[in-house]
Design a protein around this motif. Structure first.
Motif, PDB file in Angstrom:
ATOM      1  N   ALA A  93       0.829  -1.209   0.000  1.00 35.77           N
ATOM      2  CA  ALA A  93       0.000   0.000   0.000  1.00 35.77           C
ATOM      3  C   ALA A  93       0.865   1.261   0.000  1.00 35.77           C
ATOM      4  CB  ALA A  93      -0.926  -0.001   1.214  1.00 35.77           C
ATOM      5  N   GLN A  94       1.979   1.223   0.733  1.00 37.32           N
ATOM      6  CA  GLN A  94       2.881   2.379   0.745  1.00 37.32           C
ATOM      7  C   GLN A  94       3.507   2.613  -0.622  1.00 37.32           C
ATOM      8  OE1 GLN A  94       5.359   1.355   4.313  1.00 37.32           O
ATOM      9  NE2 GLN A  94       4.714   3.355   5.019  1.00 37.32           N
ATOM     10  N   LEU A  95       3.918   1.537  -1.270  1.00 25.37           N
ATOM     11  CA  LEU A  95       4.468   1.694  -2.624  1.00 25.37           C
ATOM     12  C   LEU A  95       3.384   2.118  -3.603  1.00 25.37           C
ATOM     13  CD1 LEU A  95       7.356   1.263  -3.798  1.00 25.37           C
ATOM     14  CD2 LEU A  95       7.036   0.577  -1.422  1.00 25.37           C
ATOM     15  N   GLY A  96       2.157   1.663  -3.388  1.00 20.67           N
ATOM     16  CA  GLY A  96       1.037   2.135  -4.197  1.00 20.67           C
ATOM     17  C   GLY A  96       0.850   3.634  -4.041  1.00 20.67           C
ATOM     18  N   GLY A  97       1.040   4.126  -2.815  1.00 24.87           N
ATOM     19  CA  GLY A  97       0.959   5.569  -2.585  1.00 24.87           C
ATOM     20  C   GLY A  97       2.023   6.330  -3.347  1.00 24.87           C
ATOM     21  N   ALA A 125       0.127  -0.825 -10.248  1.00 24.07           N
ATOM     22  CA  ALA A 125       1.412  -1.254 -10.809  1.00 24.07           C
ATOM     23  C   ALA A 125       2.502  -1.287  -9.745  1.00 24.07           C
ATOM     24  CB  ALA A 125       1.811  -0.324 -11.954  1.00 24.07           C
ATOM     25  N   PHE A 126       2.584  -0.243  -8.913  1.00 25.85           N
ATOM     26  CA  PHE A 126       3.628  -0.193  -7.891  1.00 25.85           C
ATOM     27  C   PHE A 126       3.385  -1.247  -6.814  1.00 25.85           C
ATOM     28  CE2 PHE A 126       5.072   3.423 -10.041  1.00 25.85           C
ATOM     29  CZ  PHE A 126       6.229   3.909  -9.457  1.00 25.85           C
ATOM     30  N   GLY A 127       2.114  -1.412  -6.403  1.00 22.89           N
ATOM     31  CA  GLY A 127       1.801  -2.447  -5.413  1.00 22.89           C
ATOM     32  C   GLY A 127       2.084  -3.841  -5.938  1.00 22.89           C
ATOM     33  N   ALA A 128       1.726  -4.077  -7.209  1.00 22.21           N
ATOM     34  CA  ALA A 128       1.973  -5.384  -7.824  1.00 22.21           C
ATOM     35  C   ALA A 128       3.465  -5.669  -7.947  1.00 22.21           C
ATOM     36  CB  ALA A 128       1.303  -5.436  -9.195  1.00 22.21           C
ATOM     37  N   ALA A 129       4.224  -4.652  -8.336  1.00 23.08           N
ATOM     38  CA  ALA A 129       5.670  -4.833  -8.486  1.00 23.08           C
ATOM     39  C   ALA A 129       6.325  -5.168  -7.147  1.00 23.08           C
ATOM     40  CB  ALA A 129       6.285  -3.562  -9.079  1.00 23.08           C
ATOM     41  N   TRP A 130       5.852  -4.531  -6.071  1.00 21.24           N
ATOM     42  CA  TRP A 130       6.426  -4.785  -4.754  1.00 21.24           C
ATOM     43  C   TRP A 130       6.081  -6.200  -4.265  1.00 21.24           C
ATOM     44  CZ3 TRP A 130      10.277  -2.197  -3.020  1.00 21.24           C
ATOM     45  CH2 TRP A 130      10.669  -2.285  -1.678  1.00 21.24           C
ATOM     46  N   ALA A 131       4.896  -6.696  -4.655  1.00 16.44           N
ATOM     47  CA  ALA A 131       4.504  -8.057  -4.261  1.00 16.44           C
ATOM     48  C   ALA A 131       5.161  -9.107  -5.147  1.00 16.44           C
ATOM     49  CB  ALA A 131       2.985  -8.198  -4.322  1.00 16.44           C
ATOM     50  N   ALA A 132       5.547  -8.722  -6.351  1.00 12.72           N
ATOM     51  CA  ALA A 132       6.106  -9.698  -7.301  1.00 12.72           C
ATOM     52  C   ALA A 132       7.452 -10.247  -6.841  1.00 12.72           C
ATOM     53  CB  ALA A 132       6.262  -9.047  -8.679  1.00 12.72           C
ATOM     54  N   VAL A 133       8.217  -9.450  -6.098  1.00 14.04           N
ATOM     55  CA  VAL A 133       9.543  -9.912  -5.671  1.00 14.04           C
ATOM     56  C   VAL A 133       9.432 -11.059  -4.657  1.00 14.04           C
ATOM     57  CG1 VAL A 133      11.762  -9.243  -4.687  1.00 14.04           C
ATOM     58  CG2 VAL A 133      10.494  -7.625  -6.123  1.00 14.04           C
ATOM     59  N   GLY A 262      -0.996  -7.769  -4.595  1.00 10.73           N
ATOM     60  CA  GLY A 262      -0.254  -6.523  -4.417  1.00 10.73           C
ATOM     61  C   GLY A 262      -0.925  -5.346  -5.093  1.00 10.73           C
ATOM     62  N   ALA A 263      -1.522  -5.595  -6.264  1.00 11.36           N
ATOM     63  CA  ALA A 263      -2.224  -4.521  -6.970  1.00 11.36           C
ATOM     64  C   ALA A 263      -3.406  -4.019  -6.152  1.00 11.36           C
ATOM     65  CB  ALA A 263      -2.694  -5.015  -8.335  1.00 11.36           C
ATOM     66  N   LEU A 264      -4.158  -4.929  -5.546  1.00 13.40           N
ATOM     67  CA  LEU A 264      -5.304  -4.537  -4.719  1.00 13.40           C
ATOM     68  C   LEU A 264      -4.849  -3.751  -3.497  1.00 13.40           C
ATOM     69  CD1 LEU A 264      -7.303  -7.871  -4.948  1.00 13.40           C
ATOM     70  CD2 LEU A 264      -8.143  -5.642  -5.706  1.00 13.40           C
ATOM     71  N   ALA A 265      -3.785  -4.214  -2.843  1.00 19.18           N
ATOM     72  CA  ALA A 265      -3.262  -3.488  -1.684  1.00 19.18           C
ATOM     73  C   ALA A 265      -2.771  -2.098  -2.092  1.00 19.18           C
ATOM     74  CB  ALA A 265      -2.135  -4.283  -1.030  1.00 19.18           C
ATOM     75  N   GLY A 266      -2.095  -2.015  -3.230  1.00 20.45           N
ATOM     76  CA  GLY A 266      -1.609  -0.719  -3.702  1.00 20.45           C
ATOM     77  C   GLY A 266      -2.733   0.250  -4.001  1.00 20.45           C
TER      78      GLY A 266
END
Length: 371
Positions: A93-97, A125-133, A262-266
């Motif tokens: 969520a923070q990276l989504g922000g 996109a940012f939330g998904a990218a952070w969860a992808a790792v 991650g996308a949903l959280a972002g």
């Protein structure tokens, strides 16, 4: 539960009765805690209900918190169906922000609808990218998703602090935050929407993001129960060896599921970063990532249940804030109540289910004996 117990224990009881009894138990223990510290449980519930639901102002804040919790609850839910326990919603969520802030500050947006569409894509996109790792580390390296996602929360927090202090903070500004978003990126709140302005007579933080959250609940339901991907996610979550035998690629399921989670959280950050603060602050997630775990557990990992559970926690958040304002009851009681709800709906959930199973079994036995 064995097959006999399942036959005697109806589905409606599992979905409705178990959470209600768990809530009742949490309420009883909360009342006892209040009595132990010399406070009145009746006064507490009156203040909470009146503060959260007794006015359009209270409803505005309750729905604002509810919106954030729907996103993070759905994020945990979709991962849970693949037996992936995503504890990284806070960091995602923070990276989504960050994605929202970069998009909103990039252009002088002519209209909020265009800014909202772009910010939604940026947050996802940012939330998904952070969860992808962490997803890649589990799928390819065997690293446990619980450990990696919770560690990524701390990395995300440190990264946001660095960016706000040394990179994104405007010259001459003291507080670690980005510049305010342009006027064209300002989201309409519920009091500005025709029809809703008849109910919300004063400015409230709840905004159009609420409708996106509700739409995402429908989307997650459709993905999980109306698509081939959803079937593969649920099959993988039930039994990984069986899913592999059926030709389901575990690497694909882990990566796709965590990216969606991650996308949903972002996307939660649209609500508070774009809709309420109108700039990126240090603690943009506001703890919603962790609350989403409780929301998913209480909502029985079903999107409709998540919406109801998110509303309950929205009520607890706003009602707890009112307790701190208008009574001598410490605001920390909100955390106590939340903890008890999590305890009974999560850790002690099986205890309640076993007691109800025995009760239904006894009832069925007597009914058959009477026949």
């Amino acid at each position: 539960m064995d097959e006999t117990s399942n036959a005697m224990f109806p589905r409606w009881a599992d979905l409705i009765l178990v959470p209600l009894i768990s809530l009742l138990l949490a309420a009883i223990i909360s009342a006892l805690v209040l009595l132990a510290i010399g406070q009145s449980p009746v006064e507490a519930i009156n203040v909470m209900v009146d503060g959260a639901l007794g006015s359009s102002y209270g409803w505005g804040y309750t729905l604002y918190y509810t919106t954030s919790f729907i996103f993070t609850g759905l994020a945990v839910t979709i991962a849970f169906h693949a037996s992936l326990f995503n504890i990284g919603g806070e960091g995602q969520a923070q990276l989504g922000g960050l994605g929202v802030a970069l998009v909103c500050l990039a252009f002088p947006w002519p209209h909020w609808s265009l800014a909202l569409l772009a910010a939604t894509l940026g947050a996802a996109a940012f939330g998904a990218a952070w969860a992808a790792v962490p997803a890649y580390l589990q799928a390819k390296r065997g690293s446990h998703i619980v450990i990696t996602t919770i560690m990524f929360n701390y990395i995300a927090s440190a990264l946001i602090v660095y960016l706000l202090v040394d990179v994104l903070r405007p010259a001459g500004q003291m507080d670690p935050a980005t510049a305010r978003f342009p006027e064209g990126a300002k989201l309409p709140t519920l009091d500005m929407i025709p029809g809703f302005n008849l109910i919300f007579l004063k400015p409230v933080p709840a905004n159009v993001t609420l409708f996106i959250a509700l739409a995402m609940a429908v989307v997650v339901w459709a993905i999980l129960w109306r698509t081939r991907l959803g079937y593969q996610i649920r099959a993988f979550g039930k039994s990984e060896p069986a899913a592999k035998y059926a030709g389901i690629n575990p690497t694909k399921i882990i990566l796709v599921t965590m990216i969606l989670s991650g996308a949903l959280a972002g996307m939660m950050s649209i609500n508070n970063v774009m809709g309420e603060a109108e700039r990126l602050l240090q603690n943009s997630a506001e703890g919603a990532g962790f609350i989403g775990i409780a929301v998913a557990l209480m909502g029985r990992n079903h999107p409709f249940g998540v919406v109801l559970a998110a509303f309950l926690f929205g009520f607890l958040y706003q009602g707890g804030a009112e307790l701190g304002l208008w009574t001598s009851i410490p605001i920390e009681m909100r955390i106590v109540v939340q903890g008890l709800v999590i305890l009974f709906t999560g850790a002690l959930d099986m205890m309640v289910r076993m007691l109800l199973t025995k009760a239904f079994g006894l009832f069925q036995s007597r009914k058959l004996g009477a026949v």
